[in-house]
Design a protein around this motif. Structure first.
Motif, PDB file in Angstrom:
ATOM      1  N   CYS A 143       0.808  -1.217   0.000  1.00 11.60           N
ATOM      2  CA  CYS A 143       0.000   0.000   0.000  1.00 11.60           C
ATOM      3  C   CYS A 143       0.845   1.272   0.000  1.00 11.60           C
ATOM      4  CB  CYS A 143      -0.933   0.015   1.207  1.00 11.60           C
ATOM      5  SG  CYS A 143      -1.970  -1.455   1.334  1.00 11.60           S
ATOM      6  N   GLY A 144       2.148   1.132   0.156  1.00 13.36           N
ATOM      7  CA  GLY A 144       3.025   2.305   0.141  1.00 13.36           C
ATOM      8  C   GLY A 144       2.866   3.202   1.360  1.00 13.36           C
ATOM      9  N   GLN A 145       2.339   2.657   2.449  1.00 14.63           N
ATOM     10  CA  GLN A 145       2.210   3.472   3.663  1.00 14.63           C
ATOM     11  C   GLN A 145       3.509   3.409   4.470  1.00 14.63           C
ATOM     12  OE1 GLN A 145      -1.236   2.339   5.964  1.00 14.63           O
ATOM     13  NE2 GLN A 145      -2.633   2.510   4.221  1.00 14.63           N
ATOM     14  N   PRO A 146       3.865   4.501   5.156  1.00 14.85           N
ATOM     15  CA  PRO A 146       5.096   4.488   5.960  1.00 14.85           C
ATOM     16  C   PRO A 146       4.916   3.693   7.247  1.00 14.85           C
ATOM     17  CG  PRO A 146       4.000   6.604   6.183  1.00 14.85           C
ATOM     18  CD  PRO A 146       3.171   5.798   5.225  1.00 14.85           C
ATOM     19  N   ARG A 147       5.025   2.382   7.166  1.00 14.46           N
ATOM     20  CA  ARG A 147       4.805   1.497   8.320  1.00 14.46           C
ATOM     21  C   ARG A 147       6.095   0.778   8.679  1.00 14.46           C
ATOM     22  NH1 ARG A 147      -0.454   1.568  10.688  1.00 14.46           N
ATOM     23  NH2 ARG A 147      -1.780   2.556   9.132  1.00 14.46           N
ATOM     24  N   ILE A 148       6.357   0.645   9.955  1.00 18.24           N
ATOM     25  CA  ILE A 148       7.563  -0.053  10.413  1.00 18.24           C
ATOM     26  C   ILE A 148       7.170  -1.458  10.864  1.00 18.24           C
ATOM     27  CG2 ILE A 148       9.490  -0.028  12.032  1.00 18.24           C
ATOM     28  CD1 ILE A 148       8.956   3.006  12.395  1.00 18.24           C
ATOM     29  N   SER A 149       7.703  -2.451  10.189  1.00 17.81           N
ATOM     30  CA  SER A 149       7.422  -3.821  10.600  1.00 17.81           C
ATOM     31  C   SER A 149       8.597  -4.330  11.418  1.00 17.81           C
ATOM     32  CB  SER A 149       7.192  -4.706   9.370  1.00 17.81           C
ATOM     33  OG  SER A 149       7.025  -6.041   9.789  1.00 17.81           O
ATOM     34  N   VAL A 150       8.337  -4.621  12.683  1.00 17.28           N
ATOM     35  CA  VAL A 150       9.415  -5.049  13.578  1.00 17.28           C
ATOM     36  C   VAL A 150       9.328  -6.550  13.808  1.00 17.28           C
ATOM     37  CG1 VAL A 150      10.429  -4.788  15.864  1.00 17.28           C
ATOM     38  CG2 VAL A 150       9.495  -2.790  14.696  1.00 17.28           C
ATOM     39  N   ASP A 151      10.285  -7.267  13.270  1.00 24.11           N
ATOM     40  CA  ASP A 151      10.380  -8.698  13.565  1.00 24.11           C
ATOM     41  C   ASP A 151      11.563  -8.891  14.524  1.00 24.11           C
ATOM     42  OD1 ASP A 151      12.601  -8.326  12.034  1.00 24.11           O
ATOM     43  OD2 ASP A 151      12.365 -10.177  10.895  1.00 24.11           O
ATOM     44  N   VAL A 152      11.958 -10.132  14.775  1.00 23.86           N
ATOM     45  CA  VAL A 152      13.048 -10.363  15.740  1.00 23.86           C
ATOM     46  C   VAL A 152      14.339  -9.661  15.318  1.00 23.86           C
ATOM     47  CG1 VAL A 152      12.268 -12.516  16.793  1.00 23.86           C
ATOM     48  CG2 VAL A 152      13.510 -12.606  14.626  1.00 23.86           C
ATOM     49  N   HIS A 153      14.600  -9.617  14.011  1.00 23.64           N
ATOM     50  CA  HIS A 153      15.856  -9.013  13.550  1.00 23.64           C
ATOM     51  C   HIS A 153      15.849  -7.492  13.747  1.00 23.64           C
ATOM     52  CE1 HIS A 153      17.045 -12.848  11.907  1.00 23.64           C
ATOM     53  NE2 HIS A 153      15.915 -12.927  11.213  1.00 23.64           N
ATOM     54  N   VAL A 154      14.785  -6.837  13.311  1.00 27.07           N
ATOM     55  CA  VAL A 154      14.703  -5.382  13.462  1.00 27.07           C
ATOM     56  C   VAL A 154      14.785  -5.020  14.953  1.00 27.07           C
ATOM     57  CG1 VAL A 154      13.261  -3.334  13.091  1.00 27.07           C
ATOM     58  CG2 VAL A 154      13.351  -5.132  11.329  1.00 27.07           C
ATOM     59  N   HIS A 155      14.112  -5.797  15.774  1.00 27.83           N
ATOM     60  CA  HIS A 155      14.116  -5.564  17.223  1.00 27.83           C
ATOM     61  C   HIS A 155      15.530  -5.698  17.795  1.00 27.83           C
ATOM     62  CE1 HIS A 155      12.952  -5.723  21.394  1.00 27.83           C
ATOM     63  NE2 HIS A 155      13.330  -6.969  21.521  1.00 27.83           N
TER      64      HIS A 155
END
Ligand code: SF4
Length: 225
Positions: A143-155
């Motif tokens: 959708c091109g929205q500025p969303r941050i997806s936090v999985d174990v790696h990003v965390h």
């Protein structure tokens, strides 16, 4: 960890630039790989993310491709039985509940939203089996929205940098929303999944070959390569 060596202040632009380069040789994060193959509708992204939960990319990618080879749009998936979906995705973890969840999403999208999953966080999060990680990935990639997806790696990685200090992925997401420039909200997952798998790994990260060692605080890193 790096003895008493002084660190330069953390610069997110420089970090992104160097990590973009560092992850080049490695396989792309699963949802981004699927999007590049053309599976980039909100429905495909959400379903592929459900399939990927607690499942290695090496398994979840072919599993998603197999399901989409048979049924790609909600109307097609809604016509399958729970058993047929289960058989198509049986290689992934928790395939039985996931099959039921995928079918329920497809049916609701057909019945309530005219056959196309809307780019709406509330709608996505209302489905069983969908949490913020998958909703944000679908909203960001499809959708091109500025969303941050936090999985174990990003965390793990952003906390090691010292860029945020948060005990859970949910808190990391909130902390990142406050400090991370919007232009990086979707890209952070694209970069830190392969970076976390191959450089800033779980137990013994490869700090000696890390491109941002000069500014990473190495928070909580007791042993490294
Ligand atoms: S590998 Fe080491 S230096 Fe690099 S980001 Fe991870 S903890 Fe920091």
């Amino acid at each position: 960890m790096e003895g008493e060596r002084a660190k330069r202040p953390f610069d997110i632009d420089v970090a992104f630039e160097r990590i973009r380069e560092a992850v080049q040789p490695h396989p792309k994060a699963a949802m981004f790989a699927l999007a590049d193959e053309g599976f980039r509708s909100p429905f495909e992204q959400l379903v592929a993310c459900i399939i990927s939960i607690r499942t290695y990319d090496e398994v979840s990618l072919p599993t998603a491709r197999r399901l989409f080879g048979r049924a790609r749009i909600p109307a097609e998936v809604a016509r399958l039985s729970p058993g047929e979906i289960d058989e198509l995705i049986e290689t992934c973890t928790f395939h039985e509940p996931k099959a039921r969840q995928i079918l329920a999403i497809a049916r609701r999208v057909v019945d309530k939203y005219g056959g196309a999953l809307p780019c709406d966080a509330e709608v996505m999060l209302s489905f069983a089996g969908v949490g913020p990680k998958c909703a944000n990935l679908a909203l960001g990639i499809a959708c091109g929205q500025p969303r941050i997806s936090v999985d174990v790696h990003v965390h793990r990685v952003t906390n090691r940098w010292g860029y945020v200090q948060a005990r859970t992925p949910e808190w990391t997401e909130a902390a990142l929303r406050a400090v991370l420039p919007e232009a990086y909200h979707v890209e952070i997952n694209r970069l830190l999944v392969p970076f976390g798998k191959h450089v800033c790994t779980g137990t013994v990260p490869r700090c000696s070959e890390c491109p941002i060692l000069d500014m990473c605080q190495q928070q909580g890193v007791r042993k490294h390569r």
